[in-house]
Design an enzyme around this catalytic site. Structure first.
Site, short mmCIF file in Angstrom:
data_model
loop_
_atom_site.label_atom_id
_atom_site.label_comp_id
_atom_site.label_asym_id
_atom_site.label_seq_id
_atom_site.Cartn_x
_atom_site.Cartn_y
_atom_site.Cartn_z
N CYS A 40 50.67 33.41 45.24
CA CYS A 40 50.61 33.80 46.65
C CYS A 40 51.17 35.21 46.79
CB CYS A 40 51.44 32.86 47.51
SG CYS A 40 50.93 31.14 47.40
N GLY A 68 46.00 35.69 46.80
CA GLY A 68 45.65 34.42 47.40
C GLY A 68 44.61 34.60 48.48
N ASN A 112 56.27 32.31 47.37
CA ASN A 112 55.43 32.53 46.18
C ASN A 112 56.14 31.89 45.00
OD1 ASN A 112 54.74 35.46 44.11
ND2 ASN A 112 53.73 33.48 44.15
N GLY A 113 55.42 30.97 44.33
CA GLY A 113 56.02 30.27 43.19
C GLY A 113 55.78 28.79 43.31
N TYR A 155 47.51 39.92 34.20
CA TYR A 155 46.37 39.63 35.06
C TYR A 155 46.66 39.74 36.55
CZ TYR A 155 43.18 36.78 37.78
OH TYR A 155 42.33 36.34 38.75
N ASP A 170 38.77 41.49 27.73
CA ASP A 170 39.22 40.81 28.96
C ASP A 170 40.70 40.52 28.84
OD1 ASP A 170 39.12 39.82 31.49
OD2 ASP A 170 37.58 38.32 31.10
N ASP A 171 41.33 40.29 30.00
CA ASP A 171 42.78 40.09 30.00
C ASP A 171 43.16 38.70 29.52
OD1 ASP A 171 42.89 38.39 32.67
OD2 ASP A 171 41.61 40.13 33.00
N CYS A 197 50.77 26.24 33.60
CA CYS A 197 51.90 26.93 34.24
C CYS A 197 52.45 26.04 35.33
CB CYS A 197 51.43 28.25 34.86
SG CYS A 197 52.74 29.06 35.82
N CYS A 223 58.99 35.00 30.84
CA CYS A 223 58.40 33.68 30.62
C CYS A 223 57.07 33.88 29.93
CB CYS A 223 58.19 32.96 31.95
SG CYS A 223 57.32 31.37 31.75
N CYS A 242 53.05 29.50 28.96
CA CYS A 242 51.65 29.07 28.86
C CYS A 242 51.01 29.54 27.56
CB CYS A 242 50.86 29.56 30.07
SG CYS A 242 51.01 31.34 30.36
P1 5GP Z 1 37.27 31.95 32.00
O1 5GP Z 1 36.31 32.48 30.98
O2 5GP Z 1 38.48 31.38 31.40
O3 5GP Z 1 36.57 30.98 32.91
O4 5GP Z 1 37.70 33.16 32.94
C1 5GP Z 1 38.35 34.28 32.45
C2 5GP Z 1 38.58 35.24 33.58
O5 5GP Z 1 39.44 34.68 34.54
C3 5GP Z 1 39.21 36.52 33.14
O6 5GP Z 1 38.37 37.59 33.53
C4 5GP Z 1 40.52 36.60 33.87
O7 5GP Z 1 40.70 37.89 34.43
C5 5GP Z 1 40.46 35.58 34.93
N1 5GP Z 1 41.72 34.82 35.07
C6 5GP Z 1 42.62 34.59 34.13
N2 5GP Z 1 43.65 33.87 34.60
C7 5GP Z 1 43.42 33.64 35.86
C8 5GP Z 1 44.18 32.96 36.87
O8 5GP Z 1 45.22 32.39 36.67
N3 5GP Z 1 43.66 33.00 38.08
C9 5GP Z 1 42.50 33.61 38.34
N4 5GP Z 1 42.08 33.64 39.58
N5 5GP Z 1 41.75 34.22 37.41
C10 5GP Z 1 42.20 34.24 36.17
FE1 SF4 Z 2 53.40 30.58 34.28
FE2 SF4 Z 2 52.62 31.65 31.98
FE3 SF4 Z 2 53.65 33.17 33.93
FE4 SF4 Z 2 55.23 31.50 32.58
S1 SF4 Z 2 54.11 33.28 31.76
S2 SF4 Z 2 55.20 31.80 34.80
S3 SF4 Z 2 53.86 29.77 32.24
S4 SF4 Z 2 51.74 32.04 34.00
MG MG Z 3 38.95 39.00 35.05
#
Ligand code: 5GP
Ligand code: SF4
Ligand code: MG
Length: 458
Positions: free
Chosen positions: A2, A28, A103-104, A243, A347-348, A384, A435, A438
């Site tokens: 958020c 969000g 947020n959290g 990300y 990609d990230d 997470c 942290c 994940c």
């Molecule tokens: P996937 O291939 O896993 O379906 O999607 C990967 C994409 O999702 C990446 O481009 C990344 O930027 C995005 N992404 C990664 N983590 C998250 C997240 O926690 N929330 C959202 N909204 N997008 C994510």
């Molecule tokens: Fe969640 Fe991963 Fe961020 Fe830790 S590093 S708070 S498990 S998303």
């Molecule tokens: Mg992306």
């Protein structure tokens, strides 16, 4: 995840907050809300499903008067996506009000809620955040910051908060510092925001972060701080750098752009792609990482994927059906860039693999000869519990498969992830104090006891 925003000491605080929420939209997209408080304690609230830009009517904003306001953009991690769960939480209390934006995720919210309910408390939402409001209301402390401190003792997990009790604005971060929270000044006003891009948009100057465990109070007498425990062990979410946050923000005091570039350079060192001709990002979240990879590898950076900007972040759709449909309308490939070439897609992160699989198919369809994927974070192998929606382990592709199997499943010629050590060395102020549960499975707290009820948000 958020976005939160708070301000005290500026006429038309709600309008400033509204503006700030535009810059926190990426955190969000399910609902947004603002609470404004006048000097006599009169408070008004607006909450809406959907985006900030189509969320509020002018007339409703005009009703929000006063020099104090807080706002929230929500993406549900605990509690269903309904208007009852939109924030700020807003309740009447001893002739005044409490408003809270969070947020959290709290990891012991189910237990705390059970205790409160056993003693007769009635809840209006399924959000973990409502627990904190009940605990504030029960506190017998006199000063608002002491009420909040009392409410937060025994609360576990991740919280960055902006709260209004009466006419006092409070900002707080959990002792692990999981989520960011910056503070700044706008003239005489104090401003708080999840990311500094929200300070920029309102014209505020960044002063510092709210420290882990700290409570900051702003009232008619000015700003004062209740420091946290001296020996805090930081667990700042490294995923904010990878990300979540915007690259034009500073979070945890570090530049997100610089962090992502460094992650991309480190990735190029660890995971080169011999024979590849070009590199490109999956816009927008990996733009800076791809730039870093190009710098590190010497490969030409191209725009091979075009993103439709009228479609939001795919994950921020809470259901799988919504996500699948959105992937298809979100991206297209540029044939002129891809045809006949061996390419690196940066990609990230890969979470479920759904988006990535679709993207690789697009690249092949546009004539790419070889597709090498490089990821600027390690494989995500666990959920997470601290505020980001990487849900059950079964849905995480890298939790179920080896890296080779993931590569086959998404259809690439090669797949390379950044190492855990490489990631932690690349982010600002690393490698300690983050942290990475994940990725590493090292959860800094007990995971929630009853995962099902935790997910349902109550
Ligand atoms: P996937 O291939 O896993 O379906 O999607 C990967 C994409 O999702 C990446 O481009 C990344 O930027 C995005 N992404 C990664 N983590 C998250 C997240 O926690 N929330 C959202 N909204 N997008 C994510
Ligand atoms: Fe969640 Fe991963 Fe961020 Fe830790 S590093 S708070 S498990 S998303
Ligand atoms: Mg992306």
């Amino acid at each position: 995840m958020c976005g939160i925003f708070g301000i005290r000491g500026c006429e038309d605080a709600a309008r400033v907050t509204h503006l700030g929420l535009y810059s926190l939209q990426h955190r969000g997209q399910e609902s947004a809300g603002i609470v404004a408080v006048e000097a006599d304690g009169t408070a008004q609230s607006v909450r809406k499903m959907g985006l900030v830009s189509d969320g509020f009517e002018e007339e409703r904003i005009a009703l929000l008067r006063g020099a104090t306001a807080i706002g929230h953009t929500r993406y549900s991690t605990a509690g269903a996506s309904t208007i009852d769960n939109a924030q700020p939480v807003f309740v009447r209390f001893r002739g005044g009000h409490i408003a809270l934006a969070h947020n959290g995720n709290l990891t012991n919210a189910v237990e705390l809620r059970g205790e409160l309910e056993a003693e007769g408390s009635i809840f209006a939402s399924t959000m973990d955040s409502e627990v904190i409001v009940h605990r504030i209301a029960r506190s017998r402390a006199l000063k608002p910051e002491d009420q909040l401190a009392e409410a937060l003792s025994g609360v576990e997990g991740a919280y960055s908060l902006v709260v209004v009790i009466g006419t006092t604005l409070l900002a707080a971060r959990d002792p692990h510092g999981w989520r960011p929270l910056a503070m700044g000044r706008l003239g005489d006003a104090w401003v708080f925001a999840s990311e500094t891009c929200a300070l920029d948009i309102v014209g505020a100057t960044y002063v510092r972060d709210v420290a882990a465990g700290e409570i900051v109070a702003v009232d008619a007498h000015g700003m004062r701080s209740l420091p946290g425990p001296a020996s805090t062990i930081l667990h700042r979410c490294v995923f904010e750098y990878i990300y979540f946050a915007r690259p034009d923000s500073r979070v945890f005091g570090g530049s997100v752009d610089r962090a992502r570039r460094a992650l991309g350079r480190q990735l190029a060192t660890e995971q080169p792609a011999p024979g590849a001709e070009i590199v490109f990002a999956v816009p927008d979240s990996s733009n800076a990482a791809a730039l870093g990879y190009a710098e590190g590898s010497g490969l030409q950076l191209e725009h091979a994927l075009i993103r439709n900007h009228y479609v939001g972040r795919t994950f921020i759709q809470p259901t799988q059906a919504g996500r699948d449909a959105k992937v298809k309308v979100k991206y297209n490939a540029v044939r002129e860039v891809l045809e006949g070439r061996s390419v690196v897609m940066v990609d990230d992160s890969i979470v479920r693999g759904t988006t990535t699989r679709g993207l690789v198919a697009l690249l092949r369809g546009a004539g790419a000869r070889e597709v090498h994927m490089r990821v600027s974070s390690p494989p995500i192998t666990g959920p997470c519990y601290y505020g980001i929606d990487t849900p059950e382990r079964e849905q995480l592709i890298a939790a179920r498969m080896s890296i080779e199997e993931v590569g086959r499943a998404i259809g690439v010629d090669s797949l390379g992830y950044l190492s855990l050590d490489g990631m932690l060395a690349a982010v600002p102020d690393g490698p300690g104090g983050f942290c990475h549960a994940c990725f590493s499975g090292q959860y800094p707290t007990q995971p929630p006891v009853d995962i099902k009820r935790y997910r349902a948000g109550g």
